[in-house]
Design a protein around this motif. Structure first.
Motif, PDB file in Angstrom:
ATOM      1  N   ILE A  97       1.108  -1.297   0.074  1.00  0.00           N
ATOM      2  CA  ILE A  97       0.009  -0.280  -0.015  1.00  0.00           C
ATOM      3  C   ILE A  97       1.128   1.198  -0.212  1.00  0.00           C
ATOM      4  N   ILE A  98       1.655   1.024   0.697  1.00  0.00           N
ATOM      5  CA  ILE A  98       2.689   2.381   0.853  1.00  0.00           C
ATOM      6  C   ILE A  98       3.884   2.627  -0.459  1.00  0.00           C
ATOM      7  N   ARG A  99       4.176   1.686  -0.914  1.00  0.00           N
ATOM      8  CA  ARG A  99       4.764   1.463  -2.449  1.00  0.00           C
ATOM      9  C   ARG A  99       3.769   2.016  -3.617  1.00  0.00           C
ATOM     10  N   ARG A 100       2.578   1.580  -3.608  1.00  0.00           N
ATOM     11  CA  ARG A 100       1.608   2.621  -4.522  1.00  0.00           C
ATOM     12  C   ARG A 100       1.116   3.522  -4.112  1.00  0.00           C
ATOM     13  N   ARG A 101       0.797   4.275  -3.383  1.00  0.00           N
ATOM     14  CA  ARG A 101       1.085   5.295  -2.423  1.00  0.00           C
ATOM     15  C   ARG A 101       2.672   6.125  -3.083  1.00  0.00           C
ATOM     16  N   LEU A 102       3.638   6.007  -2.811  1.00  0.00           N
ATOM     17  CA  LEU A 102       4.513   5.998  -3.149  1.00  0.00           C
ATOM     18  C   LEU A 102       4.784   6.507  -5.097  1.00  0.00           C
ATOM     19  N   ARG A 103       4.718   5.216  -5.868  1.00  0.00           N
ATOM     20  CA  ARG A 103       4.326   5.247  -7.027  1.00  0.00           C
ATOM     21  C   ARG A 103       3.647   6.558  -7.518  1.00  0.00           C
ATOM     22  N   GLN A 104       2.431   6.168  -6.599  1.00  0.00           N
ATOM     23  CA  GLN A 104       1.612   7.611  -7.086  1.00  0.00           C
ATOM     24  C   GLN A 104       2.162   8.753  -7.220  1.00  0.00           C
ATOM     25  N   LYS A 105       2.166   9.344  -6.214  1.00  0.00           N
ATOM     26  CA  LYS A 105       3.303  10.580  -5.998  1.00  0.00           C
ATOM     27  C   LYS A 105       4.384  10.810  -6.995  1.00  0.00           C
ATOM     28  N   MET A 106       5.259   9.331  -7.257  1.00  0.00           N
ATOM     29  CA  MET A 106       6.235   9.925  -8.555  1.00  0.00           C
ATOM     30  C   MET A 106       5.783  10.283  -9.735  1.00  0.00           C
ATOM     31  N   GLU A 107       4.246   9.587  -9.825  1.00  0.00           N
ATOM     32  CA  GLU A 107       3.743   8.921 -11.545  1.00  0.00           C
ATOM     33  C   GLU A 107       3.217  10.710 -11.269  1.00  0.00           C
ATOM     34  N   PHE A 108       2.213  11.727 -10.145  1.00  0.00           N
ATOM     35  CA  PHE A 108       2.019  12.545  -9.967  1.00  0.00           C
ATOM     36  C   PHE A 108       2.467  14.413  -9.992  1.00  0.00           C
ATOM     37  N   LEU A 109       4.171  13.912  -9.308  1.00  0.00           N
ATOM     38  CA  LEU A 109       5.447  14.348  -9.695  1.00  0.00           C
ATOM     39  C   LEU A 109       5.647  14.796 -11.029  1.00  0.00           C
ATOM     40  N   SER A 110       5.545  13.264 -12.099  1.00  0.00           N
ATOM     41  CA  SER A 110       6.570  13.521 -13.297  1.00  0.00           C
ATOM     42  C   SER A 110       5.059  14.018 -14.077  1.00  0.00           C
ATOM     43  N   ALA A 111       4.547  13.791 -14.097  1.00  0.00           N
ATOM     44  CA  ALA A 111       2.982  14.613 -14.857  1.00  0.00           C
ATOM     45  C   ALA A 111       3.164  15.933 -15.169  1.00  0.00           C
ATOM     46  N   SER A 112       3.397  16.335 -13.849  1.00  0.00           N
ATOM     47  CA  SER A 112       2.930  17.830 -13.550  1.00  0.00           C
ATOM     48  C   SER A 112       4.263  18.196 -14.200  1.00  0.00           C
ATOM     49  N   ALA A 113       5.520  17.639 -14.264  1.00  0.00           N
ATOM     50  CA  ALA A 113       7.143  18.539 -15.418  1.00  0.00           C
ATOM     51  C   ALA A 113       6.032  18.165 -16.605  1.00  0.00           C
TER      52      ALA A 113
END
Length: 276
Positions: A97-113
């Motif tokens: 669950i934590i790994r999935r949440r961290l991945r979602q945050k990284m994907e969000f940061l990547s999408a923002s960039a």
């Protein structure tokens, strides 16, 4: 009575959690290593209090009272302590669950960039050249439509219609009868929207000329559509439609740019896969 309470306390998971943390602390002290003193200092500055208050105001549509601010700070400190102690105990490791949440945050940061990327004039001009009618005022479309019906059966009907057309059958006989004409000539997007609906008009504007595409939804149901010709009274100028083209370019290329951003991260890793 005391013995019963002791047995109950021994079975308490929280006690096990605290004892494990204390054991790690003692082990670190025995080895002469500091027990991470920096992480045991929690600073709640004015900026952080402002963020807590802003989040409260966004949720409740009012500013928090002083006692509510105090409660927000206490909850933040409690959350921070538990989070740090959990990390200290390694509870964040191998947790899906934590790994999935961290991945979602990284994907969000990547999408923002990715979304901040700015195409140059040459890219936008090429985009406009490929589809000038979409950005032109008063563009007129000549198209054919095959009515397929409504519901899931329309997707089966689309497959059958495509097969019949490919085998040489007349396209006009491939669908079901409809009150509106099967063919339209020199219709503007607004006229198409009045007859078939906004989604249908948008699909016509974005369709490739000469190809049957769909199913496309209208106010009647589902259709296959084919754009035969597009007439453009006045070719649009880039400076007049720049923002619309940039928005479409960003939406259409987002996936490719996200893939490129991930590839850049992947290139920084050495991957070893042990196969059985």
């Amino acid at each position: 009575m005391i013995a019963t309470r002791l047995k109950t306390l021994i079975r308490e998971p929280l006690l096990h959690f605290l004892l494990a943390g204390f054991a790690i602390f003692l082990f670190s002290a025995w080895r002469g290593e500091p027990a991470d003193p920096a992480s045991r200092t929690i600073t709640v500055d004015a900026e952080h209090v402002s963020r807590l208050a802003a989040a409260f105001a966004q949720t409740w549509q009012r500013a928090p009272r002083p006692d509510e601010i105090d409660a927000l700070i206490r909850e933040y400190i409690k959350e921070e302590i538990y989070a740090r102690e959990a990390i200290r105990l390694g509870l964040d490791q191998d947790d899906p669950i934590i790994r999935r949440r961290l991945r979602q945050k990284m994907e969000f940061l990547s999408a923002s960039a990715v979304d901040t990327a700015q195409p140059d004039d040459a890219t936008l001009a090429a985009w406009l050249t490929r589809n000038p009618a979409k950005y032109a005022e008063g563009a007129q479309y000549s198209f054919d439509q095959i009515y397929l019906g409504e519901g899931n059966a329309s997707f089966i009907a689309a497959t059958i219609a495509r097969r019949e057309i490919a085998s040489g059958a007349a396209w006009a006989s491939a669908g079901k009868p409809l009150a509106v004409p099967a063919s339209s000539d020199f219709a503007t997007k607004d006229q198409i929207a009045r007859d078939f609906g906004d989604d249908f008009a948008t699909a016509i504007v974005g369709a490739k000329r000469g190809d049957w595409t769909g199913p496309v939804a209208s106010g009647f149901g589902q259709h296959l559509v084919r754009v035969r010709a597009i007439a453009i009274p006045d070719a649009p100028k880039l400076e007049n439609v720049r923002q619309a083209i940039e928005n479409d370019w960003r939406a259409a290329t987002r996936k490719a740019r996200e893939t490129g951003a991930y590839q850049a991260l992947l290139d920084g890793y050495s991957i070893r896969i042990a196969r059985q």
